[in-house]
Enzyme design. Sequence first.
Site, PDB file in Angstrom:
ATOM      1  N   ASP A   1      -0.632  17.169   2.498  1.00 30.06           N
ATOM      2  CA  ASP A   1      -0.536  16.673   1.120  1.00 30.06           C
ATOM      3  C   ASP A   1       0.789  17.064   0.474  1.00 30.06           C
ATOM      4  O   ASP A   1       1.241  18.201   0.599  1.00 30.06           O
ATOM      5  CB  ASP A   1      -1.677  17.255   0.266  1.00 30.06           C
ATOM      6  CG  ASP A   1      -2.990  16.529   0.487  1.00 30.06           C
ATOM      7  OD1 ASP A   1      -3.282  16.198   1.644  1.00 30.06           O
ATOM      8  OD2 ASP A   1      -3.727  16.325  -0.495  1.00 30.06           O
TER       9      ASP A   1
ATOM     10  N   ASN B   1      -0.081  10.401  -1.487  1.00 29.74           N
ATOM     11  CA  ASN B   1      -0.882  11.627  -1.500  1.00 29.74           C
ATOM     12  C   ASN B   1      -0.430  12.582  -0.391  1.00 29.74           C
ATOM     13  O   ASN B   1      -0.460  13.790  -0.539  1.00 29.74           O
ATOM     14  CB  ASN B   1      -2.362  11.270  -1.309  1.00 29.74           C
ATOM     15  CG  ASN B   1      -3.233  12.497  -1.123  1.00 29.74           C
ATOM     16  OD1 ASN B   1      -3.490  13.220  -2.063  1.00 29.74           O
ATOM     17  ND2 ASN B   1      -3.657  12.750   0.097  1.00 29.74           N
TER      18      ASN B   1
ATOM     19  N   ASP C   1       0.864  -1.191   0.000  1.00 31.35           N
ATOM     20  CA  ASP C   1       0.000   0.000   0.000  1.00 31.35           C
ATOM     21  C   ASP C   1       0.899   1.240   0.000  1.00 31.35           C
ATOM     22  O   ASP C   1       1.523   1.567   1.007  1.00 31.35           O
ATOM     23  CB  ASP C   1      -0.887  -0.014   1.254  1.00 31.35           C
ATOM     24  CG  ASP C   1      -2.219   0.679   1.022  1.00 31.35           C
ATOM     25  OD1 ASP C   1      -2.229   1.714   0.332  1.00 31.35           O
ATOM     26  OD2 ASP C   1      -3.236   0.195   1.530  1.00 31.35           O
TER      27      ASP C   1
ATOM     28  N   ASP D   1      -2.931   4.466  -2.663  1.00 29.35           N
ATOM     29  CA  ASP D   1      -3.918   5.068  -1.775  1.00 29.35           C
ATOM     30  C   ASP D   1      -4.278   6.468  -2.274  1.00 29.35           C
ATOM     31  O   ASP D   1      -3.409   7.230  -2.696  1.00 29.35           O
ATOM     32  CB  ASP D   1      -3.319   5.155  -0.362  1.00 29.35           C
ATOM     33  CG  ASP D   1      -4.273   5.760   0.631  1.00 29.35           C
ATOM     34  OD1 ASP D   1      -5.336   5.153   0.874  1.00 29.35           O
ATOM     35  OD2 ASP D   1      -3.976   6.849   1.163  1.00 29.35           O
TER      36      ASP D   1
ATOM     37  N   HIS E   1     -11.179  -2.008   3.793  1.00 34.02           N
ATOM     38  CA  HIS E   1     -10.936  -1.544   5.170  1.00 34.02           C
ATOM     39  C   HIS E   1     -11.625  -0.211   5.495  1.00 34.02           C
ATOM     40  O   HIS E   1     -11.503   0.276   6.613  1.00 34.02           O
ATOM     41  CB  HIS E   1      -9.424  -1.425   5.413  1.00 34.02           C
ATOM     42  CG  HIS E   1      -8.778  -0.397   4.541  1.00 34.02           C
ATOM     43  ND1 HIS E   1      -8.407  -0.665   3.247  1.00 34.02           N
ATOM     44  CD2 HIS E   1      -8.462   0.896   4.774  1.00 34.02           C
ATOM     45  CE1 HIS E   1      -7.882   0.439   2.715  1.00 34.02           C
ATOM     46  NE2 HIS E   1      -7.904   1.389   3.620  1.00 34.02           N
ATOM     47  N   ASP E   2     -12.316   0.381   4.513  1.00 36.48           N
ATOM     48  CA  ASP E   2     -13.015   1.661   4.738  1.00 36.48           C
ATOM     49  C   ASP E   2     -14.531   1.512   4.799  1.00 36.48           C
ATOM     50  O   ASP E   2     -15.232   2.513   4.943  1.00 36.48           O
ATOM     51  CB  ASP E   2     -12.664   2.658   3.608  1.00 36.48           C
ATOM     52  CG  ASP E   2     -11.251   3.195   3.730  1.00 36.48           C
ATOM     53  OD1 ASP E   2     -10.802   3.416   4.870  1.00 36.48           O
ATOM     54  OD2 ASP E   2     -10.586   3.382   2.697  1.00 36.48           O
TER      55      ASP E   2
ATOM     56  N   GLU F   1      -6.919   3.588  -6.009  1.00 39.60           N
ATOM     57  CA  GLU F   1      -8.144   3.884  -5.266  1.00 39.60           C
ATOM     58  C   GLU F   1      -8.696   5.196  -5.804  1.00 39.60           C
ATOM     59  O   GLU F   1      -8.222   6.267  -5.453  1.00 39.60           O
ATOM     60  CB  GLU F   1      -7.851   4.008  -3.766  1.00 39.60           C
ATOM     61  CG  GLU F   1      -9.119   4.295  -2.960  1.00 39.60           C
ATOM     62  CD  GLU F   1      -8.861   4.886  -1.575  1.00 39.60           C
ATOM     63  OE1 GLU F   1      -9.779   4.822  -0.745  1.00 39.60           O
ATOM     64  OE2 GLU F   1      -7.763   5.425  -1.332  1.00 39.60           O
TER      65      GLU F   1
END
Length: 364
Positions: free
Chosen positions: A173, A100, A96, A203, A307-308, A240
């Site tokens: 960010d 960002n 993962d 991600d 997982h969200d 994602e």
Amino acid sequence: MNNSQTPRVFYEIFVRSYCDSNRDGIGDLNGITSKLDYLVELGVEGIWLTPFCKSNSYHKYDVIDYKSVDPENGSMEDLERLIHEAHKRGIKVLFDFVINHTSSSHRWFLEAKKGKDNPFRNYYYWMNPEEIKKRGIEKRRETADSQETQPWHWVKKGEEEKYYGLFWSEMPDLNMDNPAVRNEIYEIGRFWLEKGIDGFRMDAAKHIYPDWEVNKAHDFWVEFRKKMEAIKSDVYIVGEVWTSAEKIAPFFRGLKANFNFDLAFAIQDIVKTGKVEKDIVKMLLGNYRIFSKENPDFIDATMLTNHDQNRIGSIAEGNIDKLKVAASLLLTLPGNPYLYYGEELGMKGTKPDENIREAFQWNS
């Protein structure tokens, strides 16, 4: 839409929650290695590991050191052993990759917040409140993937500039317009691919640029993929991008695979209501046409939940027949399916997030 190199079934592992090999109450990399034969038996050909780099949080999506393994998850040697043992069994390993944002404790941000003249300042987004207001970007609407409506934060209240952190003040960010940042990211990618990682789950790929510059994101991902393929020609990269098909499509130029949230929610609705409210086949064919225009070789990464989201076991209220329907749809529709750890047991869990990321039930 698929090729022989792509694992037929992926399995998402929340590292902290999967298997605890040293009985300290925290899942670890050695625990995962000890269960690889179970995964082979299950038919899994690829695993996606949630972040395991040094971090302040339990979920580790705020990275402090990109080239590390957090000691609570094990050591770099443990990771190398996991990759080696997975490959021996024909299982590919995805990492993962969270680019960002970094942690606010990352060395780059600790430097950047010292002031405008710091060489790391431009690794992040800074703007004075007047300019933020003038551009109309001081607030944003809540989205499925971020509940933060005030994305600009002070280091110290009253300073000249605020910094941008879409998800949380502790996750500033990164500024991908800065060539130095891009080079850092590409070097980190090289580091992990040379360790034997087979690819990345990216991600927050949709948010790699802030909302007001989203069009730059599509070109960034094209460049990212070229750089990674130059290191490993068959690298697998899945994004994602949690939005509508029309907005996902341009991301396929760089990201060969993207998660299909529309399909996940449609299957969840069938499980909840016992009815087909949406014509799934029509929706998929329509989406595939849209995706194919951007990349005829796109890979549709399908899932029930991750997982969200609330676990499919809870959405089905533990009903085994409903869970079988969900699994049958996931595993027989076109695409590259991802199981979330514990779905094969019908594990339950509803928000808040900690409750959908609980320990895998290896025994009663």
